[in-house]
Write a protein that holds these residues in place. Structure first.
Motif, PDB file in Angstrom:
ATOM      1  N   LYS A 197      20.463   4.071  52.554  1.00 21.08           N
ATOM      2  CA  LYS A 197      20.457   4.688  53.860  1.00 21.08           C
ATOM      3  C   LYS A 197      21.774   4.435  54.588  1.00 21.08           C
ATOM      4  CE  LYS A 197      15.481   4.653  54.585  1.00 21.08           C
ATOM      5  NZ  LYS A 197      14.367   4.139  55.414  1.00 21.08           N
ATOM      6  N   VAL A 198      22.310   3.211  54.417  1.00 18.17           N
ATOM      7  CA  VAL A 198      23.591   2.891  55.059  1.00 18.17           C
ATOM      8  C   VAL A 198      24.698   3.778  54.505  1.00 18.17           C
ATOM      9  CG1 VAL A 198      25.378   1.112  55.310  1.00 18.17           C
ATOM     10  CG2 VAL A 198      22.953   0.538  55.630  1.00 18.17           C
ATOM     11  N   ARG A 216       9.794 -10.075  44.495  1.00 19.09           N
ATOM     12  CA  ARG A 216      11.237  -9.963  44.326  1.00 19.09           C
ATOM     13  C   ARG A 216      11.651  -8.527  44.046  1.00 19.09           C
ATOM     14  NH1 ARG A 216      11.596 -13.278  40.693  1.00 19.09           N
ATOM     15  NH2 ARG A 216      11.776 -11.893  38.872  1.00 19.09           N
ATOM     16  N   TYR A 217      10.887  -7.848  43.246  1.00 25.29           N
ATOM     17  CA  TYR A 217      11.190  -6.442  42.935  1.00 25.29           C
ATOM     18  C   TYR A 217      11.089  -5.584  44.191  1.00 25.29           C
ATOM     19  CZ  TYR A 217      10.510  -1.716  41.154  1.00 25.29           C
ATOM     20  OH  TYR A 217      10.608  -0.367  40.935  1.00 25.29           O
ATOM     21  N   GLU A 218      10.001  -5.842  44.929  1.00 23.83           N
ATOM     22  CA  GLU A 218       9.824  -5.077  46.158  1.00 23.83           C
ATOM     23  C   GLU A 218      10.969  -5.342  47.131  1.00 23.83           C
ATOM     24  OE1 GLU A 218       6.006  -6.256  47.523  1.00 23.83           O
ATOM     25  OE2 GLU A 218       4.896  -4.942  46.128  1.00 23.83           O
ATOM     26  N   ALA A 219      11.392  -6.635  47.197  1.00 23.71           N
ATOM     27  CA  ALA A 219      12.509  -6.975  48.098  1.00 23.71           C
ATOM     28  C   ALA A 219      13.803  -6.302  47.642  1.00 23.71           C
ATOM     29  CB  ALA A 219      12.671  -8.490  48.140  1.00 23.71           C
ATOM     30  N   GLU A 220      14.043  -6.310  46.331  1.00 28.19           N
ATOM     31  CA  GLU A 220      15.251  -5.679  45.805  1.00 28.19           C
ATOM     32  C   GLU A 220      15.228  -4.159  46.040  1.00 28.19           C
ATOM     33  OE1 GLU A 220      15.334  -6.840  41.754  1.00 28.19           O
ATOM     34  OE2 GLU A 220      16.102  -8.859  42.148  1.00 28.19           O
ATOM     35  N   ALA A 221      14.016  -3.593  45.845  1.00 26.04           N
ATOM     36  CA  ALA A 221      13.897  -2.138  46.060  1.00 26.04           C
ATOM     37  C   ALA A 221      14.131  -1.795  47.526  1.00 26.04           C
ATOM     38  CB  ALA A 221      12.513  -1.665  45.607  1.00 26.04           C
ATOM     39  N   GLU A 222      13.572  -2.634  48.408  1.00 18.40           N
ATOM     40  CA  GLU A 222      13.745  -2.398  49.840  1.00 18.40           C
ATOM     41  C   GLU A 222      15.212  -2.566  50.237  1.00 18.40           C
ATOM     42  OE1 GLU A 222      12.038  -4.201  54.066  1.00 18.40           O
ATOM     43  OE2 GLU A 222      11.159  -4.856  52.158  1.00 18.40           O
ATOM     44  N   ALA A 223      15.872  -3.563  49.624  1.00 22.84           N
ATOM     45  CA  ALA A 223      17.303  -3.766  49.915  1.00 22.84           C
ATOM     46  C   ALA A 223      18.127  -2.593  49.419  1.00 22.84           C
ATOM     47  CB  ALA A 223      17.764  -5.075  49.274  1.00 22.84           C
ATOM     48  N   ALA A 224      17.772  -2.082  48.244  1.00 26.27           N
ATOM     49  CA  ALA A 224      18.493  -0.931  47.682  1.00 26.27           C
ATOM     50  C   ALA A 224      18.285   0.286  48.558  1.00 26.27           C
ATOM     51  CB  ALA A 224      18.018  -0.665  46.246  1.00 26.27           C
ATOM     52  N   GLN A 225      17.052   0.423  49.070  1.00 23.41           N
ATOM     53  CA  GLN A 225      16.766   1.575  49.946  1.00 23.41           C
ATOM     54  C   GLN A 225      17.568   1.464  51.229  1.00 23.41           C
ATOM     55  OE1 GLN A 225      14.930   4.027  48.862  1.00 23.41           O
ATOM     56  NE2 GLN A 225      15.172   5.239  50.715  1.00 23.41           N
TER      57      GLN A 225
END
Length: 472
Positions: free
Chosen positions: A454-455, A441-450
């Motif tokens: 970028k957007v 979940r943390y990795e997913a949240e971090a990836e979403a934040a990244q």
């Protein structure tokens, strides 16, 4: 003797001048006419053998068979005459070689004292060829014997000895019987006598031997000692040992002393065997409570009474002249001691089990079926064991009861350990799953934040490209 045993061979049938039987030969066979009775046949070496170096040997053999037998069969050849009587001179020496009472009280023993325990007397006259006629009248073999035993006039030493023997036989053996036997076969066939069947023997001899055996089987009494005590196999064995030991030591066998010694030997053995039976029966019939290891006091007392009666019945069967019930009282005291020990053991079992039951009240099984439950259970169980061992006054059964207590909980321990292991592993797996999910979940949240970053950066770049001023 072989006919009495129901055989044609066994005891040696000698056809030479050399005696084959040495000492006393014994043959024990079931009695053909009485249940639970053994026929004990004692065959002695011939009396008066010229090859013997010690003349006393015959006297002691004669005394020994007198002591051991209930019926004495004496063999002589052809006729009962003065010489035949003199050959039986051993009977005149019986009072010198057998005592009824102990030496202190044995002076002046009368013939009647001996007659009450001496065997019945059977005289068999072999190879008899005379006609049983007296004064022109046919007489029986018994009448022939009685006439031969009449005191004769005359003062010669030989006549005196014959009269003394006759007098002793009449006084010592009030029960007398006589058989006359034809020669069984011709002289030439005597060497193979034990190989011949009845059809090859003289018919008169066969009938005479049949009559003889019938008399022995039906008229011979059981061997008894004073007061009508019946001699059993073990008693006969002990008697033989005591009599032979007395003879070899140079003393005179004494019936009174022998009976006293037998009483000690037989009754001591009966006490030991009966007490052992009581112990065995008590051990078999006392069934402890599976939880407490003890038995109710009333139940234990009832079992004791039954076992005691069975032990007493065995003792009375095997006892021997237990005067004043001395040995029976000793048996009862020994049994009481065993019973007291059992009661004490039972009380200790009850006490120890009660203590363990109280200490283990909170040692529930279900409450430890959880992760870490095995360690907690062991801690609690060890605490109970330490407290139990430290408690005084438990008795000698303490370790036995504790061992049974721990053994009874081995299944619980295995169940708790197994459940603890399974649940602990499962808990670790759940923790691992949760950690893995949190990381994902943390990795997913971090990836979403990244991606969002970028957007945003892309949009800002587009705005700058169109001259739009932005403030941060």
């Amino acid at each position: 003797m072989n006919r009495l045993a129901g055989k044609t061979t066994g005891f040696s049938v000698c056809s030479t001048i050399q005696s084959e039987t040495k000492g006393i030969w014994m043959w024990c066979v079931p009695h053909p006419c009485r249940d639970d009775v053994t026929l004990v046949l004692l065959d002695t070496e011939g009396l008066g053998d010229v090859e013997k170096k010690d003349e006393k040997n015959d006297t002691w053999i004669f005394a020994l068979v007198i002591l051991l037998s209930s019926t004495l069969v004496y063999n002589s050849m052809r006729t009962i005459d003065h010489q035949a009587l003199r050959n039986l001179h051993y009977v005149t020496e019986l009072t010198n070689h057998i005592k009824v009472r102990s030496s202190e009280e044995g002076e002046g023993e009368a013939s009647a004292d001996y007659a009450q325990f001496l065997p019945s007397f059977v005289w068999t006259v072999r190879d008899f060829t005379l006609d049983l006629l007296f004064d022109g009248r046919r007489i029986t073999p018994d009448e022939y014997l009685e006439k031969s035993l009449k005191i004769q006039s005359g003062n010669s030493p030989k006549m005196a000895l014959s009269n003394t023997v006759s007098n002793c036989i009449q006084n010592f053996f009030p029960t007398r019987k006589c058989f006359v036997l034809n020669r069984p076969v011709s002289q030439s066939k005597l060497k193979v006598l034990d190989e011949l069947c009845d059809s090859h023997l003289d018919p008169g001899f066969v009938q005479q031997v049949t009559d003889f055996c019938s008399y022995i089987f039906n008229q011979s009494k059981l061997k008894t000692l004073s007061a009508g005590v019946i001699v059993t196999g073990s008693v006969l064995g002990n008697l033989a040992v005591m009599y032979v030991d007395a003879i070899r030591s140079g003393s005179v066998p004494c019936l009174e002393n022998a009976v006293a010694a037998l009483s000690k030997i037989e009754n001591s053995a009966a006490v030991k065997e009966s007490c052992a039976l009581y112990r065995r029966l008590l051990g078999e019939r006392v069934v402890p409570d599976p939880k407490t290891g003890a038995i109710g006091e009333k139940d234990l007392s009832g079992i004791h009474d039954v076992c005691l009666q069975e032990a007493l019945r065995l003792f009375k069967t095997n006892s021997f002249k237990d005067e004043d019930e001395r040995y029976q009282k000793d048996l009862i005291e020994q049994i009481k001691e065993v019973y007291r020990g059992k009661c004490s053991e039972n009380a200790e079992l009850s006490l120890c089990n009660s203590l363990l039951q109280r200490l283990s009240e909170k040692l529930g099984h279900a409450s430890y079926l959880r992760p870490g439950g095995y360690a907690d259970y062991r801690i609690q169980l060890d605490s109970i064991v330490q407290t139990y061992r430290a408690t005084p006054g438990k008795g000698v059964q303490a370790d036995q009861v504790l061992e049974a207590f721990l053994k009874d909980r081995e299944e619980n321990i295995r169940d708790i350990r197994r459940t603890d292991k399974v649940l602990t592993q499962r808990m670790h797996l759940l923790k691992e799953d949760k950690t893995r999910a949190d990381r994902q979940r943390y990795e997913a949240e971090a990836e979403a934040a990244q991606r969002e970053k970028k957007v945003m950066e892309r949009r800002l770049g587009e705005l700058r490209a169109h001259g739009v001023h932005t403030e941060h």
